[in-house]
Structures are given as C-alpha cells and as structure tokens.
Design a protein around this motif. Structure first.
Motif, PDB file in Angstrom:
ATOM      1  N   GLY B 187       0.729  -1.161  -0.057  1.00 48.67           N
ATOM      2  CA  GLY B 187      -0.016   0.016   0.057  1.00 48.67           C
ATOM      3  C   GLY B 187       0.848   1.317  -0.212  1.00 48.67           C
ATOM      4  N   GLY B 188       1.986   1.231   0.296  1.00 48.98           N
ATOM      5  CA  GLY B 188       2.973   2.414   0.439  1.00 48.98           C
ATOM      6  C   GLY B 188       2.776   3.123   1.749  1.00 48.98           C
ATOM      7  N   GLY B 189       1.953   2.658   2.688  1.00 51.29           N
ATOM      8  CA  GLY B 189       1.719   3.584   3.978  1.00 51.29           C
ATOM      9  C   GLY B 189       2.972   3.660   4.771  1.00 51.29           C
ATOM     10  N   PHE B 190       3.858   2.851   4.536  1.00 50.16           N
ATOM     11  CA  PHE B 190       5.168   3.127   5.275  1.00 50.16           C
ATOM     12  C   PHE B 190       5.938   4.299   4.949  1.00 50.16           C
ATOM     13  N   LEU B 191       5.645   5.053   3.696  1.00 52.03           N
ATOM     14  CA  LEU B 191       6.287   6.122   3.405  1.00 52.03           C
ATOM     15  C   LEU B 191       5.350   7.313   3.418  1.00 52.03           C
ATOM     16  N   ARG B 265       8.166   4.846  16.471  1.00 49.43           N
ATOM     17  CA  ARG B 265       9.267   3.978  16.704  1.00 49.43           C
ATOM     18  C   ARG B 265       8.708   2.644  16.290  1.00 49.43           C
ATOM     19  N   VAL B 266       7.640   2.320  16.574  1.00 52.33           N
ATOM     20  CA  VAL B 266       6.947   1.079  15.841  1.00 52.33           C
ATOM     21  C   VAL B 266       7.053   1.035  14.176  1.00 52.33           C
ATOM     22  N   LEU B 267       6.582   2.171  13.746  1.00 54.45           N
ATOM     23  CA  LEU B 267       6.953   2.422  12.275  1.00 54.45           C
ATOM     24  C   LEU B 267       8.197   2.099  11.905  1.00 54.45           C
ATOM     25  N   ALA B 268       9.478   3.021  12.478  1.00 57.07           N
ATOM     26  CA  ALA B 268      10.660   2.991  12.143  1.00 57.07           C
ATOM     27  C   ALA B 268      11.353   1.446  12.232  1.00 57.07           C
ATOM     28  N   VAL B 269      10.682   0.729  13.380  1.00 57.86           N
ATOM     29  CA  VAL B 269      11.155  -0.930  13.305  1.00 57.86           C
ATOM     30  C   VAL B 269      10.751  -1.595  11.887  1.00 57.86           C
ATOM     31  N   VAL B 270       9.177  -1.459  11.661  1.00 59.38           N
ATOM     32  CA  VAL B 270       8.752  -1.927  10.540  1.00 59.38           C
ATOM     33  C   VAL B 270       9.675  -1.399   9.223  1.00 59.38           C
ATOM     34  N   LEU B 271       9.986  -0.424   9.013  1.00 55.87           N
ATOM     35  CA  LEU B 271      10.615   0.181   7.910  1.00 55.87           C
ATOM     36  C   LEU B 271      12.026  -0.822   8.082  1.00 55.87           C
ATOM     37  N   LEU B 272      12.680  -0.704   9.074  1.00 56.37           N
ATOM     38  CA  LEU B 272      13.990  -1.370   9.247  1.00 56.37           C
ATOM     39  C   LEU B 272      14.069  -2.965   8.657  1.00 56.37           C
ATOM     40  N   ILE B 273      12.788  -3.215   9.134  1.00 61.32           N
ATOM     41  CA  ILE B 273      12.776  -5.025   8.804  1.00 61.32           C
ATOM     42  C   ILE B 273      12.469  -5.156   7.448  1.00 61.32           C
ATOM     43  N   VAL B 274      11.530  -4.089   6.663  1.00 59.41           N
ATOM     44  CA  VAL B 274      11.516  -4.171   5.080  1.00 59.41           C
ATOM     45  C   VAL B 274      12.710  -3.866   4.457  1.00 59.41           C
ATOM     46  N   ALA B 275      13.393  -2.980   5.022  1.00 56.41           N
ATOM     47  CA  ALA B 275      14.604  -2.505   4.275  1.00 56.41           C
ATOM     48  C   ALA B 275      15.621  -3.654   4.260  1.00 56.41           C
ATOM     49  N   VAL B 276      15.681  -4.405   5.479  1.00 54.62           N
ATOM     50  CA  VAL B 276      16.364  -5.560   5.465  1.00 54.62           C
ATOM     51  C   VAL B 276      16.081  -6.577   4.535  1.00 54.62           C
ATOM     52  N   GLN B 277      14.799  -6.847   4.716  1.00 55.31           N
ATOM     53  CA  GLN B 277      14.248  -8.085   3.668  1.00 55.31           C
ATOM     54  C   GLN B 277      14.482  -7.779   2.345  1.00 55.31           C
ATOM     55  N   LEU B 278      14.329  -6.391   1.847  1.00 47.88           N
ATOM     56  CA  LEU B 278      14.659  -5.987   0.546  1.00 47.88           C
ATOM     57  C   LEU B 278      16.210  -6.178   0.108  1.00 47.88           C
ATOM     58  N   LEU B 279      17.091  -6.034   1.268  1.00 48.21           N
ATOM     59  CA  LEU B 279      18.377  -6.338   0.986  1.00 48.21           C
ATOM     60  C   LEU B 279      18.876  -7.580   0.616  1.00 48.21           C
ATOM     61  N   ILE B 280      18.206  -8.506   1.325  1.00 46.67           N
ATOM     62  CA  ILE B 280      18.352  -9.734   1.481  1.00 46.67           C
ATOM     63  C   ILE B 280      17.864 -10.624   0.069  1.00 46.67           C
ATOM     64  N   SER B 281      16.410 -10.264  -0.124  1.00 45.89           N
ATOM     65  CA  SER B 281      16.153 -10.870  -1.129  1.00 45.89           C
ATOM     66  C   SER B 281      15.579 -10.323  -2.509  1.00 45.89           C
ATOM     67  N   GLY B 282      15.707  -9.032  -2.495  1.00 47.79           N
ATOM     68  CA  GLY B 282      15.192  -8.320  -3.819  1.00 47.79           C
ATOM     69  C   GLY B 282      13.465  -8.142  -3.617  1.00 47.79           C
ATOM     70  N   PRO B 283      13.110  -7.098  -4.565  1.00 39.91           N
ATOM     71  CA  PRO B 283      11.750  -6.693  -4.375  1.00 39.91           C
ATOM     72  C   PRO B 283      10.584  -7.888  -4.564  1.00 39.91           C
TER      73      PRO B 283
END
Lengths: 114, 287
Positions: B187-191, B265-283
């Motif tokens: 949905g893009g809500g995280f941005l 802070r909760v949202l910041a953690v979510v963003l961090l997790i998504v960023a890590v997921q992206l770096l590990i496995s691509g879109p």
C-alpha cells in the motif's frame, strides 16, 4: 479555532457509513464462502476471473468471489461518496482533486489491464 | 493449490497480525503478508502479492471505518496526496520492467533506512516526544477548502488543531510511496505516514489514519492488474482478509492508547525490517 472555521462534517458520516456497509457485506460473504468450503471439505482455490466472466458454479467459491469483489469495490465507492459530499458542501477545490484521482485511477487500471 | 483448514486458520492469524500492525501505524500490512505467504506458505510470489493487495484493502476499509467515524482521518489531505501516489504507482508499474530489480531493491531499502532513522529522531530532533497540546472536548473536523483540521486524541481526550504544510514535499514522498507500491504490490503507507508526519507536520495519529484511508485506493489499481492475470485466489484471500478485519479493529483501539512517539518507533522498526528484507531477497514482485 473559532467554530465558524470548522467545516460541515457531513462527508465524514457518509464515508464512514460506506466503509462500514462495505466491510460488513464483504466480511459476511467471505465468511459464508469460507465456511461452506470447509464444511464441504473443498480446499481447491480457483483464481478469480474478472467480470463479465461467469461466477464459479460451486456456491462456496461463488460467495468468495462476490466477497472479494465487494471488498475491492469499497475504495472506489468511498472516493465517489467523498467527491459527492464535497460537491454538496461546494468545496470545488477538492472536488477537482477527487476527480483527478479518479481519472488517474482509471488510467492506472486501463494501462495495467493490457 | 489446496488449502486445508489448518492452513486456513494460519492464514487468518497472519491476517490478524497484519491488520493489527496496519491499523496501528497506518500501513496496509502488506509488508507482513507478502513475506509471510511466501516463506510460511510457499505461495508463488505473484499470488502472495495479489493476496496481500486484497488484505491491504481490507485493512484500509476496517481501520478506515473506525478512524473516519472518529474524525481522525483527513480525507482532503489523503486525496491530495493520492494524486501523487497513484501517478507514482503508474510510473512504478511501467518502470518495473526496465530497471533491474536489484537496483530498485537497494534504492528502496536505502530510502526506508533513511526514513526509519528520521522517524526515530522525530520532528526537530526531539526523539518523537513532541506531543501535541490541545483543549479538552470537541470533535474531529476538516477545514473546508484547505488542508487543515482537528482531531480528538483518544489518549488525552484533547482536541488538537493542525495545518498541513509542505504539500509539494509531501506529494513527492507520496509519489515515492506510489512508486514503491507499484513495484512491490504494497500500500505504500510506510512512506506516506512519514511524509505527513515529518514533512507536512501533521499529527502522527492523523497521518496514520489518513494513510490507512488512502492505501485502499492505492492498492485498488494494482489489484485490478493482478486479478486480470489470474493471481487472486479468493480462498487464500478470504481468511487473510477476515483476520485483517479483526486485527485492524483491535489495532484502532490500541492506537488510541499509544503515544505519538511510540507509534513513530513502531513504524521505524517496520521500515527497518522491510529494508533488511529487501536487501536480502530483492523486491520479489513482478518486474
């Protein structure tokens, strides 16, 4: 802020109503379809076909499809309700914003469906 | 695909988690659902994205029903930003085939990491402790013809007035959110929430509620594409969507009790997790 600066919040009640109705309808259909599928031990998951393709024959699948369609329709209906209520409030700036969004959405769907 | 009752129950649970988180911080829950379906259920990535999009619409509708009723959503603001988001979504969809996915994943991950850091820092570097003051009583409202309004924070019972600033900047970030949405099927809500909170200086609970309201619209165009290609499986989408509804309704209550700093802070953690997921496995999504 003075009361005179506050907007009529009629749009709010209409949109909240639309969202609640959409939610109840979709949830009801999805739950009913799901229960039927489970009761019949039918774990098959056919893909949803867009209209005007025919609805699936099995009742459980049919309810599921209708539920998903009802759910997915709610964002569109909420935008239309919102634009309508803004028009009623004569807030033309935002009526224009709403229309632009609808046009871009239609464009997105048209481009994507190809 | 054959979905037995235990799998269906697990899908409901996945939905509950996604809906709860989504309603809490203003995201659609797609960031939970997509990896959950791929890793936990072995779904094909496109079916996972299609299911997630339906779940996102469910979050948006359920949370929206509560927040709009509470007067916490600024629908004028949401629609204004939605112009940029849907345009971004179209661009994302068109670009998805021309830019190498790895490059996209890295760029997006960087953006998310930066945003995560900014959220933790909060506005004006005060670590997110800028609680808005307000007067007791009153009702949520939107100002006619402008991007301003007021909302009642359930935590304090105070009516807080606000005015959105920086529409251009906010729209740019919202456009990026749309781009991300078109590429990842979320949905893009995280941005959008950071765009409204940090750039436009809108109270974070209003940002979350407004984002919730609009992500359904953002997800709609992508859902149409996936449905047209036969990736929407109602039997998979139904339990997730139903779980999401339950989770979202609980999430709206939890949000009422949370402080703006906690939400950031909760949202910041979510963003961090998504960023890590992206770096590990691509879109992972199409394109």
């Amino acid at each position: 802020m003075a009361d005179a600066d506050r907007a009529a919040s009629g749009g709010r009640s209409l949109v909240a109503f639309v969202l609640r109705v959409g939610l109840l309808l979709a949830s009801g259909l999805l739950a009913a379809g799901l229960v039927l599928k489970v009761l019949r031990g039918d774990g098959s998951a056919p893909a949803l076909a867009l209209p005007p393709a025919a609805l699936p024959a099995a009742l459980g699948d049919r309810l599921l499809v209708l539920g998903v369609e009802a759910l997915v329709a709610t964002p569109l209906v909420r935008v239309l309700a919102l634009v309508g209520s803004w028009a009623r409030e004569r807030d033309w700036r935002f009526v224009a914003v709403g229309v632009v969004v609808l046009v871009v959405l239609a464009l997105a769907i048209a481009l994507g469906g190809g | 695909m054959d979905l037995v009752p235990p799998a269906l129950a697990a899908l409901v649970l996945l939905g509950v988690i996604a809906g709860l988180l989504g309603a809490l911080v203003g995201i659609g829950g797609g960031v939970v659902v997509v990896p959950g379906l791929i890793v936990g259920f072995g779904f094909d990535v496109r079916v996972a994205v299609a299911t997630s999009l339906v779940a996102v619409i469910a979050t948006s509708t359920a949370a929206g029903a509560v927040y709009v009723g509470r007067g916490q959503t600024n629908m004028r603001l949401g629609m204004t930003l939605e112009i940029a988001t849907t345009l971004g979504g179209i661009t994302g969809g068109l670009l998805a085939t021309s830019i190498p996915p790895e490059a996209l994943a890295v760029m997006l991950a960087l953006l998310l990491l930066v945003t995560s850091g900014l959220l933790v820092r909060g506005r004006d570097g005060h670590g997110g402790t800028d609680e808005q003051r307000g007067v007791a009583g009153g009702q949520g409202y939107e100002v006619h013809g402008e991007l301003a309004g007021g909302f009642v924070d359930p935590r304090t019972g105070a009516l807080i007035d606000y005015r959105a600033e920086g529409v251009v900047g906010g729209s740019l970030v919202a456009g990026l959110a749309g781009l991300a949405s078109g590429l990842l099927g979320v949905g893009g809500g995280f941005l959008k929430v950071p765009a409204m909170d940090l750039v436009m200086r809108v109270p974070v609970k209003v940002a979350a509620a407004t984002s919730n309201f609009m992500i359904g619209v953002t997800a709609l165009s992508s859902t149409a594409v996936y449905a047209a290609r036969g990736y929407v499986l109602p039997l998979a989408a139904a339990p997730v969507a139903l779980g999401v509804v339950g989770g979202a309704l609980v999430g709206t209550r939890l949000q009422g009790r949370a402080s703006p700093a906690l939400l950031r802070r909760v949202l910041a953690v979510v963003l961090l997790i998504v960023a890590v997921q992206l770096l590990i496995s691509g879109p992972g999504a199409d394109g």
